[in-house]
Motif scaffolding. Structure first.
Motif, PDB file in Angstrom:
ATOM      1  N   UNK A   1       0.683  -1.301  -0.003  1.00  0.00           N
ATOM      2  CA  UNK A   1       0.157   0.081   0.040  1.00  0.00           C
ATOM      3  C   UNK A   1       0.886   1.152  -0.059  1.00  0.00           C
ATOM      4  N   UNK A   2       2.020   1.312   0.667  1.00  0.00           N
ATOM      5  CA  UNK A   2       2.802   2.335   0.531  1.00  0.00           C
ATOM      6  C   UNK A   2       3.345   2.649  -0.691  1.00  0.00           C
ATOM      7  N   UNK A   3       3.807   1.686  -1.604  1.00  0.00           N
ATOM      8  CA  UNK A   3       4.292   1.841  -2.699  1.00  0.00           C
ATOM      9  C   UNK A   3       2.912   2.179  -3.803  1.00  0.00           C
ATOM     10  N   UNK A   4       2.123   1.557  -3.690  1.00  0.00           N
ATOM     11  CA  UNK A   4       1.018   1.727  -4.541  1.00  0.00           C
ATOM     12  C   UNK A   4      -0.440   1.904  -3.682  1.00  0.00           C
ATOM     13  N   UNK A   5      -0.502   3.189  -3.367  1.00  0.00           N
ATOM     14  CA  UNK A   5      -1.742   3.730  -2.601  1.00  0.00           C
ATOM     15  C   UNK A   5      -3.166   2.899  -3.087  1.00  0.00           C
ATOM     16  N   UNK A   6      -3.047   2.989  -4.339  1.00  0.00           N
ATOM     17  CA  UNK A   6      -4.483   2.344  -5.044  1.00  0.00           C
ATOM     18  C   UNK A   6      -4.553   1.079  -5.218  1.00  0.00           C
ATOM     19  N   UNK A   7      -3.885   0.167  -4.469  1.00  0.00           N
ATOM     20  CA  UNK A   7      -3.559  -1.325  -4.576  1.00  0.00           C
ATOM     21  C   UNK A   7      -4.933  -1.901  -3.904  1.00  0.00           C
ATOM     22  N   UNK A   8      -6.234  -1.811  -4.334  1.00  0.00           N
ATOM     23  CA  UNK A   8      -7.273  -2.640  -3.563  1.00  0.00           C
ATOM     24  C   UNK A   8      -6.860  -3.816  -3.159  1.00  0.00           C
TER      25      UNK A   8
END
Length: 169
Positions: free
Chosen positions: A152-159
């Motif tokens: 999530x830190x790397x890709x905040x849109x990773x549902x």
């Protein structure tokens, strides 16, 4: 098109002749089937490409990918392994081979592959998410949550990572 030095038609024709029947041309013929999710139809093109060029890592990767989606885990693992042997820094191949091991319930082996994918590409959010899934299946929920947090830190849109983290809690 950008302006540049032109080539003589005879030279262009010679290059075209080399392309026809090459491993790259055969590989390219499989891509439309892959994109259409017709994995069984795509496979023969990638298999022919590696017959013509046994060092074609991307073709081995696509063989693995098709077999993975056709639920042929052993064939997928074998093809991903070939791709990795040819191209040792192929992080996506490590990740996907990890997925094939995961699908077989071999979580420790999957984690090793996810570790390698992350070592090669520390910003590979899906590898963290996948490793979190493997840890979760081993009952190591605290470690899984750490991996989901990193994804999530790397890709905040990773549902998927948010969903998986919620399940781990």
């Amino acid at each position: 098109l950008t302006p540049g030095k032109g080539i003589i038609l005879a030279d262009w024709e010679e290059g075209r002749k080399k392309w026809l029947g090459s491993a790259e041309e055969i590989y390219s013929k499989g891509l439309p089937f892959l994109w259409a999710e017709k994995y069984e139809d795509a496979l023969p093109f990638f298999e022919e490409a590696v017959k013509r060029n046994p060092r074609y890592a991307e073709a081995y990767f696509q063989i693995g990918f098709c077999n993975d989606l056709l639920l042929r885990n052993e064939a997928a693992i074998k093809a991903y392994t070939q791709a990795i042997q040819i191209k040792p820094d192929f992080s996506v191949a490590y990740n996907n081979r990890g997925n094939a091991y995961y699908n077989k319930g071999q979580y420790d082996q999957a984690i090793k592959d996810y570790d390698k994918a992350i070592e090669i590409d520390p910003m590979y959010a899906n590898a963290y998410n996948n490793r979190g899934n493997a840890y979760g299946n081993k009952g190591q929920h605290d470690q899984a949550i750490k991996d989901y947090n990193k994804a999530i830190e790397i890709d905040p849109k990773n549902a998927n990572a948010y969903n998986n983290r919620g399940l781990a809690y």
